[in-house]
Design a protein around this motif. Structure first.
Motif, short mmCIF file in Angstrom:
data_model
loop_
_atom_site.label_atom_id
_atom_site.label_comp_id
_atom_site.label_asym_id
_atom_site.label_seq_id
_atom_site.Cartn_x
_atom_site.Cartn_y
_atom_site.Cartn_z
N TYR A 122 -32.59 103.90 119.09
CA TYR A 122 -32.50 103.77 120.41
C TYR A 122 -32.03 102.53 120.96
N LEU A 123 -31.03 102.01 120.49
CA LEU A 123 -30.62 100.71 120.75
C LEU A 123 -29.74 101.15 121.84
N PRO A 124 -29.73 100.07 123.05
CA PRO A 124 -28.82 100.24 124.28
C PRO A 124 -27.34 99.99 124.06
N ASN A 125 -26.64 100.43 124.87
CA ASN A 125 -25.33 99.93 125.03
C ASN A 125 -24.42 100.01 123.63
N MET A 126 -24.71 100.97 122.92
CA MET A 126 -23.92 101.27 121.78
C MET A 126 -23.53 102.63 121.68
N THR A 127 -22.40 102.84 120.79
CA THR A 127 -22.08 104.38 120.60
C THR A 127 -21.40 104.50 119.32
N ALA A 128 -21.35 105.50 118.47
CA ALA A 128 -20.83 105.90 117.12
C ALA A 128 -20.18 106.92 117.14
N THR A 129 -18.92 106.89 116.61
CA THR A 129 -18.08 108.25 116.34
C THR A 129 -17.65 108.06 115.03
N MET A 130 -17.29 109.44 114.58
CA MET A 130 -16.64 109.66 113.25
C MET A 130 -15.26 110.08 113.40
N PRO A 131 -14.25 109.04 113.16
CA PRO A 131 -12.75 109.53 113.15
C PRO A 131 -12.48 110.33 111.97
N GLY A 132 -13.35 110.31 110.83
CA GLY A 132 -12.94 111.21 109.93
C GLY A 132 -14.23 111.50 109.21
N ARG A 133 -14.23 112.21 107.97
CA ARG A 133 -15.38 112.73 107.52
C ARG A 133 -16.12 111.82 106.82
N TYR A 134 -15.70 110.58 106.37
CA TYR A 134 -16.13 109.40 105.92
C TYR A 134 -16.34 108.06 106.20
N TYR A 135 -16.15 108.34 107.64
CA TYR A 135 -16.03 107.03 108.53
C TYR A 135 -17.04 107.21 109.35
N LEU A 136 -17.79 106.17 109.83
CA LEU A 136 -18.69 105.72 111.19
C LEU A 136 -18.23 104.63 111.76
N GLU A 137 -18.16 104.74 113.05
CA GLU A 137 -17.58 103.33 113.76
C GLU A 137 -18.37 103.13 114.96
N ILE A 138 -18.80 101.96 114.97
CA ILE A 138 -20.00 101.68 115.81
C ILE A 138 -19.33 100.77 116.85
N THR A 139 -19.55 100.99 118.13
CA THR A 139 -18.97 100.12 119.22
C THR A 139 -19.75 100.06 120.43
N SER A 140 -19.35 99.05 121.41
CA SER A 140 -20.09 99.15 122.38
C SER A 140 -19.91 100.62 123.21
N ASP A 141 -21.08 100.91 124.03
CA ASP A 141 -20.80 102.15 124.73
C ASP A 141 -19.75 102.38 125.86
#
Length: 282
Positions: free
Chosen positions: A179-198
Protein backbone atom coordinates in the motif's frame (compact mmCIF):
# COMPACT_ATOMS: atom_id res chain seq x y z
CA UNK A 1 -12.72 8.69 -46.15
CA UNK A 2 -9.33 7.05 -45.52
CA UNK A 3 -7.60 10.00 -47.13
CA UNK A 4 -9.46 12.41 -44.82
CA UNK A 5 -8.36 10.46 -41.73
CA UNK A 6 -4.74 10.47 -42.86
CA UNK A 7 -4.79 14.21 -43.45
CA UNK A 8 -6.13 14.81 -39.93
CA UNK A 9 -3.08 13.30 -38.24
CA UNK A 10 -0.73 16.02 -37.00
CA UNK A 11 1.48 14.08 -34.58
CA UNK A 12 2.54 10.43 -34.19
CA UNK A 13 3.39 8.88 -30.82
CA UNK A 14 5.08 5.48 -30.90
CA UNK A 15 6.25 2.98 -28.33
CA UNK A 16 9.75 1.56 -28.88
CA UNK A 17 10.32 -2.07 -27.87
CA UNK A 18 8.14 -4.46 -29.83
CA UNK A 19 6.60 -1.57 -31.78
CA UNK A 20 9.15 0.65 -33.49
CA UNK A 21 11.88 -1.92 -32.74
CA UNK A 22 11.77 -5.67 -33.23
CA UNK A 23 12.08 -8.30 -30.49
CA UNK A 24 15.89 -7.94 -30.55
CA UNK A 25 15.74 -4.18 -30.05
CA UNK A 26 16.69 -3.53 -33.68
CA UNK A 27 15.36 -0.94 -36.11
CA UNK A 28 14.44 -2.30 -39.54
CA UNK A 29 15.86 -0.38 -42.49
CA UNK A 30 12.35 0.17 -43.88
CA UNK A 31 11.24 1.66 -40.57
CA UNK A 32 14.24 4.01 -40.53
CA UNK A 33 13.47 5.12 -44.08
CA UNK A 34 9.79 5.69 -43.32
CA UNK A 35 10.59 7.79 -40.24
CA UNK A 36 13.10 9.92 -42.14
CA UNK A 37 10.40 10.62 -44.74
CA UNK A 38 7.63 11.53 -42.30
CA UNK A 39 5.87 14.82 -42.89
CA UNK A 40 4.46 14.97 -39.33
CA UNK A 41 6.37 14.99 -36.01
CA UNK A 42 7.19 11.70 -34.29
CA UNK A 43 7.54 11.41 -30.51
CA UNK A 44 9.04 8.27 -29.00
CA UNK A 45 7.06 7.09 -25.96
CA UNK A 46 9.04 4.55 -24.00
CA UNK A 47 9.70 2.92 -20.65
CA UNK A 48 13.39 3.40 -21.45
CA UNK A 49 15.57 6.11 -19.96
CA UNK A 50 16.54 9.17 -22.06
CA UNK A 51 20.15 8.00 -22.44
CA UNK A 52 18.86 4.66 -23.80
CA UNK A 53 16.70 6.52 -26.30
CA UNK A 54 19.32 9.07 -27.38
CA UNK A 55 21.16 6.88 -29.96
CA UNK A 56 17.86 6.25 -31.76
CA UNK A 57 16.83 9.91 -31.51
CA UNK A 58 20.15 10.91 -33.09
CA UNK A 59 19.99 8.20 -35.75
CA UNK A 60 16.50 9.25 -36.81
CA UNK A 61 17.26 13.00 -36.54
CA UNK A 62 14.25 13.50 -34.28
CA UNK A 63 13.61 16.92 -32.81
CA UNK A 64 11.00 18.07 -30.35
CA UNK A 65 9.84 16.47 -27.10
CA UNK A 66 10.29 12.78 -26.31
CA UNK A 67 8.73 10.72 -23.51
CA UNK A 68 10.76 8.42 -21.22
CA UNK A 69 9.95 6.23 -18.21
CA UNK A 70 6.36 5.64 -19.37
CA UNK A 71 5.65 9.36 -19.02
CA UNK A 72 7.81 9.95 -15.95
CA UNK A 73 10.10 12.31 -17.86
CA UNK A 74 9.40 14.48 -20.90
CA UNK A 75 12.56 15.88 -22.42
CA UNK A 76 14.44 17.23 -25.39
CA UNK A 77 18.13 16.99 -26.24
CA UNK A 78 19.88 20.21 -27.18
CA UNK A 79 23.53 19.82 -28.18
CA UNK A 80 23.62 16.49 -26.30
CA UNK A 81 22.32 18.15 -23.13
CA UNK A 82 19.17 16.77 -21.55
CA UNK A 83 16.50 19.44 -21.13
CA UNK A 84 13.70 18.38 -18.78
CA UNK A 85 10.25 19.67 -19.75
CA UNK A 86 8.25 17.79 -17.11
CA UNK A 87 9.10 15.02 -14.66
CA UNK A 88 7.54 12.73 -12.07
CA UNK A 89 10.21 10.87 -10.07
CA UNK A 90 9.42 8.19 -7.50
CA UNK A 91 9.37 9.59 -3.95
CA UNK A 92 12.65 8.68 -2.24
CA UNK A 93 11.07 6.99 0.76
CA UNK A 94 8.89 4.90 -1.56
CA UNK A 95 11.91 3.89 -3.64
CA UNK A 96 13.86 2.99 -0.48
CA UNK A 97 11.00 0.83 0.85
CA UNK A 98 10.60 -0.96 -2.46
CA UNK A 99 14.28 -1.66 -3.03
CA UNK A 100 14.74 -2.91 0.53
CA UNK A 101 11.76 -5.25 0.26
CA UNK A 102 12.73 -6.58 -3.17
CA UNK A 103 16.33 -7.26 -2.16
CA UNK A 104 15.34 -8.96 1.08
CA UNK A 105 12.25 -10.94 0.05
CA UNK A 106 12.98 -11.63 -3.63
CA UNK A 107 16.77 -12.03 -3.97
CA UNK A 108 16.41 -14.28 -7.03
CA UNK A 109 15.01 -11.55 -9.29
CA UNK A 110 17.11 -9.19 -11.38
CA UNK A 111 16.75 -5.72 -9.90
CA UNK A 112 17.91 -2.31 -11.11
CA UNK A 113 16.88 1.35 -11.06
CA UNK A 114 17.23 4.48 -13.18
CA UNK A 115 17.89 8.17 -12.82
CA UNK A 116 17.55 10.48 -15.83
CA UNK A 117 21.18 9.93 -16.82
CA UNK A 118 22.28 6.63 -15.26
CA UNK A 119 21.33 2.98 -14.78
CA UNK A 120 22.24 1.35 -11.45
CA UNK A 121 22.27 -2.17 -10.06
CA UNK A 122 23.54 -3.64 -6.80
CA UNK A 123 24.59 -6.86 -8.56
CA UNK A 124 25.26 -8.06 -12.10
CA UNK A 125 23.17 -11.05 -13.16
CA UNK A 126 21.51 -12.63 -16.18
CA UNK A 127 18.84 -9.92 -16.38
CA UNK A 128 21.36 -7.09 -16.24
CA UNK A 129 23.48 -8.68 -18.95
CA UNK A 130 20.43 -9.27 -21.16
CA UNK A 131 19.32 -5.66 -20.79
CA UNK A 132 22.83 -4.44 -21.61
CA UNK A 133 22.75 -6.43 -24.86
CA UNK A 134 19.29 -5.11 -25.71
CA UNK A 135 19.97 -1.42 -25.05
CA UNK A 136 23.72 -1.15 -25.59
CA UNK A 137 24.07 0.55 -22.20
CA UNK A 138 26.19 -0.43 -19.18
CA UNK A 139 24.78 -0.55 -15.65
CA UNK A 140 26.76 1.06 -12.85
CA UNK A 141 27.35 -1.13 -9.80
CA UNK A 142 26.30 0.69 -6.62
CA UNK A 143 24.47 -0.23 -3.39
CA UNK A 144 20.98 1.24 -3.41
CA UNK A 145 21.25 2.75 0.05
CA UNK A 146 24.36 4.65 -1.03
CA UNK A 147 22.60 5.83 -4.17
CA UNK A 148 19.58 7.10 -2.25
CA UNK A 149 21.76 8.95 0.27
CA UNK A 150 22.95 11.22 -2.51
CA UNK A 151 20.95 14.46 -2.19
CA UNK A 152 20.55 14.91 -5.94
CA UNK A 153 19.32 11.36 -6.65
CA UNK A 154 15.93 11.17 -8.34
CA UNK A 155 14.76 7.70 -9.35
CA UNK A 156 12.28 7.43 -12.19
CA UNK A 157 12.04 3.67 -12.61
CA UNK A 158 12.69 0.47 -10.68
CA UNK A 159 12.90 -2.56 -12.97
CA UNK A 160 12.40 -6.19 -11.99
CA UNK A 161 13.14 -9.11 -14.31
CA UNK A 162 12.53 -12.84 -13.84
CA UNK A 163 11.47 -15.74 -16.06
CA UNK A 164 9.83 -17.44 -13.07
CA UNK A 165 6.17 -16.54 -13.54
CA UNK A 166 5.13 -17.85 -10.13
CA UNK A 167 7.81 -15.72 -8.50
CA UNK A 168 6.70 -12.66 -10.47
CA UNK A 169 3.07 -13.20 -9.46
CA UNK A 170 4.09 -13.52 -5.81
CA UNK A 171 6.16 -10.35 -6.08
CA UNK A 172 3.26 -8.39 -7.60
CA UNK A 173 0.93 -9.54 -4.82
CA UNK A 174 3.50 -8.47 -2.21
CA UNK A 175 3.97 -5.12 -3.93
CA UNK A 176 0.31 -4.17 -3.82
CA UNK A 177 0.01 -5.43 -0.23
CA UNK A 178 2.53 -2.75 0.82
CA UNK A 179 0.00 0.00 0.00
CA UNK A 180 2.73 2.46 -0.88
CA UNK A 181 1.37 5.80 -2.13
CA UNK A 182 2.12 7.54 -5.40
CA UNK A 183 3.53 4.55 -7.27
CA UNK A 184 2.33 2.18 -9.96
CA UNK A 185 3.63 -0.94 -11.67
CA UNK A 186 3.13 -2.27 -15.18
CA UNK A 187 4.32 -5.31 -17.08
CA UNK A 188 5.44 -4.42 -20.62
CA UNK A 189 6.34 -8.09 -21.15
CA UNK A 190 5.95 -11.45 -19.43
CA UNK A 191 9.29 -11.19 -17.63
CA UNK A 192 9.43 -7.46 -16.84
CA UNK A 193 7.88 -5.39 -14.08
CA UNK A 194 8.43 -1.62 -14.13
CA UNK A 195 7.67 0.55 -11.10
CA UNK A 196 7.25 4.30 -11.54
CA UNK A 197 5.42 7.25 -10.05
CA UNK A 198 1.66 6.92 -10.43
CA UNK A 199 1.77 10.14 -12.42
CA UNK A 200 4.08 8.50 -14.97
CA UNK A 201 1.70 7.30 -17.65
CA UNK A 202 2.10 7.50 -21.39
CA UNK A 203 -1.25 9.27 -21.61
CA UNK A 204 -0.06 12.01 -19.22
CA UNK A 205 3.07 12.44 -21.32
CA UNK A 206 1.05 12.79 -24.50
CA UNK A 207 -1.39 15.20 -22.86
CA UNK A 208 1.49 17.49 -21.89
CA UNK A 209 2.68 17.64 -25.52
CA UNK A 210 -0.89 17.87 -26.75
CA UNK A 211 -1.43 21.00 -24.66
CA UNK A 212 1.92 22.51 -25.62
CA UNK A 213 1.25 22.02 -29.35
CA UNK A 214 -2.53 22.55 -29.24
CA UNK A 215 -3.34 19.14 -30.68
CA UNK A 216 -6.88 17.80 -30.83
CA UNK A 217 -7.53 14.14 -30.03
CA UNK A 218 -8.20 13.39 -33.70
CA UNK A 219 -4.83 14.91 -34.59
CA UNK A 220 -3.00 12.08 -32.79
CA UNK A 221 -1.93 8.63 -33.96
CA UNK A 222 -0.68 6.34 -31.15
CA UNK A 223 1.11 3.04 -31.80
CA UNK A 224 1.92 0.44 -29.14
CA UNK A 225 1.96 -3.23 -28.23
CA UNK A 226 1.94 -3.69 -24.45
CA UNK A 227 0.07 -3.09 -21.20
CA UNK A 228 1.89 0.17 -20.53
CA UNK A 229 0.64 1.48 -23.90
CA UNK A 230 -3.05 1.18 -23.04
CA UNK A 231 -3.41 4.67 -21.58
CA UNK A 232 -2.06 6.37 -24.70
CA UNK A 233 -4.10 4.13 -27.01
CA UNK A 234 -7.24 5.16 -25.15
CA UNK A 235 -6.30 8.83 -25.51
CA UNK A 236 -5.50 9.02 -29.23
CA UNK A 237 -7.92 9.58 -32.09
CA UNK A 238 -6.23 6.95 -34.29
CA UNK A 239 -4.57 3.84 -32.85
CA UNK A 240 -2.53 0.84 -33.97
CA UNK A 241 -1.45 -2.23 -31.99
CA UNK A 242 1.66 -3.99 -33.29
CA UNK A 243 1.19 -7.71 -32.74
CA UNK A 244 4.01 -10.16 -32.03
CA UNK A 245 4.94 -12.86 -29.51
CA UNK A 246 5.52 -10.18 -26.83
CA UNK A 247 2.16 -8.46 -27.28
CA UNK A 248 0.26 -8.76 -24.00
CA UNK A 249 -2.87 -6.75 -24.81
CA UNK A 250 -5.95 -7.53 -26.86
CA UNK A 251 -6.02 -5.28 -29.95
CA UNK A 252 -9.77 -4.93 -29.45
CA UNK A 253 -11.05 -2.02 -31.54
CA UNK A 254 -7.54 -0.87 -32.43
CA UNK A 255 -6.10 -1.59 -35.85
CA UNK A 256 -3.75 -4.59 -35.56
CA UNK A 257 -0.55 -4.83 -37.63
CA UNK A 258 2.00 -7.69 -37.35
CA UNK A 259 5.54 -6.78 -36.32
CA UNK A 260 7.53 -9.45 -38.14
CA UNK A 261 10.46 -9.74 -40.51
CA UNK A 262 8.02 -9.52 -43.42
CA UNK A 263 5.93 -6.66 -42.08
CA UNK A 264 6.57 -3.89 -39.57
CA UNK A 265 5.58 -0.40 -38.50
CA UNK A 266 6.73 1.09 -41.81
CA UNK A 267 3.38 -0.03 -43.25
CA UNK A 268 1.64 2.14 -40.65
CA UNK A 269 3.90 5.15 -41.17
CA UNK A 270 3.91 5.09 -44.98
CA UNK A 271 0.72 7.18 -45.48
CA UNK A 272 2.32 10.01 -43.48
CA UNK A 273 5.52 10.15 -45.53
CA UNK A 274 6.41 12.12 -48.62
CA UNK A 275 6.63 8.85 -50.60
CA UNK A 276 3.71 6.92 -52.03
CA UNK A 277 5.16 3.47 -51.63
CA UNK A 278 7.62 1.73 -49.36
CA UNK A 279 8.68 -1.87 -49.33
CA UNK A 280 7.88 -3.55 -45.99
CA UNK A 281 10.82 -5.95 -45.82
CA UNK A 282 13.70 -5.17 -43.51
Amino acid sequence: MVKDVILMIQHIFSDLDGTLLNAKGQLASTTRTAIQQLTVPLTLVSARAPFEMQPLIDQLHLTGPQIAFNGGLIFEYHHDQLMTLQDHPIAKYVAASLLTMLQHDFPAVSLSCYTANHWYTAKYDHGTRYEEQLTGQRAQLLAYDRLLRRPATQLYKIMVMTRDEALMNSLVDRLWAMYLPNMTATMPGRYYLEITSDRATKANGIQFIQQQHQLATDDILAIGNAENDLSMLQLAGQTVVMTNVETNIDPGNHRAVPNTREQNISAVLQPYTNKKCLTSRG
